[in-house]
Design a protein around this motif. Sequence first.
Motif, PDB file in Angstrom:
ATOM      1  N   ILE A  57      21.935   2.518  60.467  1.00  0.00           N
ATOM      2  CA  ILE A  57      20.805   1.598  60.333  1.00  0.00           C
ATOM      3  C   ILE A  57      20.967   0.736  59.080  1.00  0.00           C
ATOM      4  CG2 ILE A  57      19.046   2.873  61.636  1.00  0.00           C
ATOM      5  CD1 ILE A  57      18.078   4.006  58.970  1.00  0.00           C
ATOM      6  N   TRP A  68      14.435  -1.400  66.709  1.00  0.00           N
ATOM      7  CA  TRP A  68      14.312  -0.375  65.667  1.00  0.00           C
ATOM      8  C   TRP A  68      12.967  -0.504  64.953  1.00  0.00           C
ATOM      9  CZ3 TRP A  68      15.445  -1.284  60.102  1.00  0.00           C
ATOM     10  CH2 TRP A  68      15.476  -0.099  59.360  1.00  0.00           C
TER      11      TRP A  68
ATOM     12  N   ARG B  96      20.475  10.740  66.550  1.00  0.00           N
ATOM     13  CA  ARG B  96      19.699   9.923  65.621  1.00  0.00           C
ATOM     14  C   ARG B  96      18.374  10.611  65.306  1.00  0.00           C
ATOM     15  NH1 ARG B  96      21.067   4.421  64.873  1.00  0.00           N
ATOM     16  NH2 ARG B  96      22.839   3.801  66.137  1.00  0.00           N
ATOM     17  N   GLY B 100      16.126   6.792  62.885  1.00  0.00           N
ATOM     18  CA  GLY B 100      17.270   6.057  63.408  1.00  0.00           C
ATOM     19  C   GLY B 100      18.592   6.387  62.744  1.00  0.00           C
TER      20      GLY B 100
END
Lengths: 173, 123
Positions: A57, A68, B96, B100
Amino acid sequence: MSRTYPDEPASEFPAPPRTVTDKEGREVELVPADEADREAIVAMYVDFDPADRAQGIPPAKEEGIRNWLDTILDGDCVNVVARYDGDVVGHATLVPDRHGEHELAIFVLQSFQGAGIGTALVETLLGQGQRAGIEKVWLTVERWNDAAASLYRKVGFETSNAESFEIEMAIRL
Amino acid sequence: MHILLGVGGSQLSYHALDETIARAQETDDDLTIAIFDNEEADTDAEAVRERVESTLSETNFEASIRTIGGESPGSELVDIAESEGFDRIVLGGGERSTLGKIQLGSVVEFVLLNAQTPVTLIR
């Protein structure tokens, strides 16, 4: 999975909104953020240096960033952004996991790194977390990322697991 | 090629199972599936075996199945691959968190660090 937290809660962190002056003399505002700030946050992540991504990320492409952020800007999460001259230059978030604890992540645009914004942003996020009644916060940081790990230690995080690729750290609010 | 696929019951391990079967069907690779009880997945070896068997029958593919026990499935996988001359170890991994971030589980990590055999991580 049980995570070890420090026995003692941390002392009180400063809550947003607040203004800090970074080491370059820039006045940066630290403010709570939510869905209304989505476009400014997307713009920051679109500008984000791919080399500063951590453990997958933020996603690399705008569509991925938007998906996201659907999770990150959900009402259960706590978000604080750093704004300079109208633009979002840093973003920190607390996202609840399946165990009622919260995972922390923070990203600062490259041109604002190394100027003290990250520390102020994490402290302010934790202040907002305390206000929201959050007690347990954890994070993972890549083993080689000394700058990030020392920032977290300075703020009061303690290592809760150092046996895997990533170091896991935790704090009790 | 002789492929050793480890399946421990995580969602990503089943994803790796599907992918590996699909690929082996094209390449005619010889597949052995090693089933283990991954502490980090919410299941047990018996349930994993049933899932593997039903996937094999649905895809009409033949593979040998074995169950590995012991404290360290990662270590067992590495030993089997080396002592029995497998060409490649395949594992699924890299779950994840809700936030995330990708994290590798302990079995995947052990195999990546310790195997002398090439390893493919499917995520």
